[in-house]
Design an enzyme around this catalytic site. Sequence first.
Site, PDB file in Angstrom:
ATOM      1  N   THR A  12      62.963  -3.462 -33.660  1.00  0.00           N
ATOM      2  CA  THR A  12      61.663  -4.130 -33.736  1.00  0.00           C
ATOM      3  C   THR A  12      61.811  -5.591 -34.133  1.00  0.00           C
ATOM      4  O   THR A  12      60.988  -6.428 -33.762  1.00  0.00           O
ATOM      5  CB  THR A  12      60.766  -3.376 -34.744  1.00  0.00           C
ATOM      6  N   TYR A  25      54.432  -2.379 -28.781  1.00  0.00           N
ATOM      7  CA  TYR A  25      55.425  -3.405 -28.432  1.00  0.00           C
ATOM      8  C   TYR A  25      56.695  -2.690 -27.965  1.00  0.00           C
ATOM      9  O   TYR A  25      56.855  -1.486 -28.162  1.00  0.00           O
ATOM     10  CB  TYR A  25      55.733  -4.271 -29.659  1.00  0.00           C
ATOM     11  N   SER A  58      66.599   1.419 -31.557  1.00  0.00           N
ATOM     12  CA  SER A  58      67.683   2.117 -32.269  1.00  0.00           C
ATOM     13  C   SER A  58      67.672   3.622 -32.031  1.00  0.00           C
ATOM     14  O   SER A  58      68.620   4.314 -32.410  1.00  0.00           O
ATOM     15  CB  SER A  58      67.659   1.804 -33.765  1.00  0.00           C
ATOM     16  N   THR A  91      64.805  -0.012 -37.222  1.00  0.00           N
ATOM     17  CA  THR A  91      64.709   0.679 -38.507  1.00  0.00           C
ATOM     18  C   THR A  91      64.806   2.200 -38.376  1.00  0.00           C
ATOM     19  O   THR A  91      65.099   2.882 -39.349  1.00  0.00           O
ATOM     20  CB  THR A  91      63.386   0.336 -39.226  1.00  0.00           C
ATOM     21  N   ASP A  92      64.568   2.734 -37.157  1.00  0.00           N
ATOM     22  CA  ASP A  92      64.457   4.196 -37.034  1.00  0.00           C
ATOM     23  C   ASP A  92      65.758   4.927 -37.367  1.00  0.00           C
ATOM     24  O   ASP A  92      65.732   6.003 -37.972  1.00  0.00           O
ATOM     25  CB  ASP A  92      63.997   4.575 -35.620  1.00  0.00           C
ATOM     26  N   LYS A 164      64.963   5.486 -44.672  1.00  0.00           N
ATOM     27  CA  LYS A 164      63.629   5.051 -44.265  1.00  0.00           C
ATOM     28  C   LYS A 164      62.648   6.058 -44.834  1.00  0.00           C
ATOM     29  O   LYS A 164      62.729   7.249 -44.531  1.00  0.00           O
ATOM     30  CB  LYS A 164      63.522   4.981 -42.739  1.00  0.00           C
ATOM     31  N   GLU A 283      75.780  30.735 -55.009  1.00  0.00           N
ATOM     32  CA  GLU A 283      76.306  32.106 -54.893  1.00  0.00           C
ATOM     33  C   GLU A 283      75.332  33.040 -54.179  1.00  0.00           C
ATOM     34  O   GLU A 283      75.732  34.030 -53.587  1.00  0.00           O
ATOM     35  CB  GLU A 283      76.580  32.693 -56.292  1.00  0.00           C
TER      36      GLU A 283
END
Length: 326
Positions: A12, A25, A58, A91-92, A164, A283
């Site tokens: 972004t 966008y 990303s 950022t993802d 994030k 356990e």
Amino acid sequence: MKTIAIVATGGTIAGTGQQGKTVAYRAGEMNVDEIIQSIPMIQNIAHIKEYQLMNIDSNEMNPQRWIVLSNTINEIVKDEHIDGVVVTHGTDTLDETAYFLNLTLHTEKPVVITGAMRPATATSADGPYNLYQAVCLATHNEAWHQGVMGLFSNTIYSGRDIQKVNNYKVDAFDQKAFGCLGYMQDHEVYFFSRTFKIHTIDSMFSKRVLKDLSSVGIAYFYAGASSQLLYDLAKFHHGIVLTGSGSGNYNREWMRAIEDLSSQGIVFVRCSRVAQGIVFDDEIFDPQHCCIPGNTLTPQKARVLLMLALTYSLNHDEIRKIFNEY
Ligand code: SIN
């Protein structure tokens, strides 16, 4: 003045859309030189060398691209004239890339990863300020040997622990119980803590050139989840990260499947779908000790570590040691 390499991957921060708007966008549209030109004060901080390595959303990041990114930065930092590196990234999946680089970069030089929640064309875009601060941080003497750092909204995070935590607000990152490494105010840097886990130049994964990674999947547990999911994942992966409930828990059907697949060589790591806490050995849910505890790692970060660990060793005890140390 120091020289900082900016390695751009998209996101972004390089996104463009309708002038002034924050939604609808496309990420990874603008070249890094255009972004740098919009921040004239960067020229007073450092000489900049730009590398437009990729320009992607990303969500298109993947293990092969991680390897290209890591190998490229490992070449860049060999240049004695380069004093630090800034990576721009969506950022993802930034948390995953930050941890991968933290484990695979063979350098003590500062490496800072940053991005933006608002596209470059938004009113009050956050990218230019984050990039400016990331460059300032990369020039700072105290930023050496801190591991890969994330820089967002005046705050410095460790590449191991950055997450994030908000998909809407500009202040979208955190490292939960571990607070942060420090703060920034404009160009000023204030460190308050450091990460204790092995990283960068001391990491065993940074000592050889990476060519590929083992394949690891993630299974998310929910009430009534069928073990078929584990069997399906096991067809394509060497390791499976379990995103259990509570302290990394699951039902008895999953327990039986984990024991069965483990006996066939699948390596399991137990993590939790709960955002904070730690996963230990258990356990009750893992009486045969089939699983390696992911301790404080999120499932996606445990996957990164398991992919690297499995390229080095298939030995359960060695992988367990790696999870304790990294
Ligand atoms: C991306 O991760 O590339 C898109 C979202 C963002 O950068 O905030």
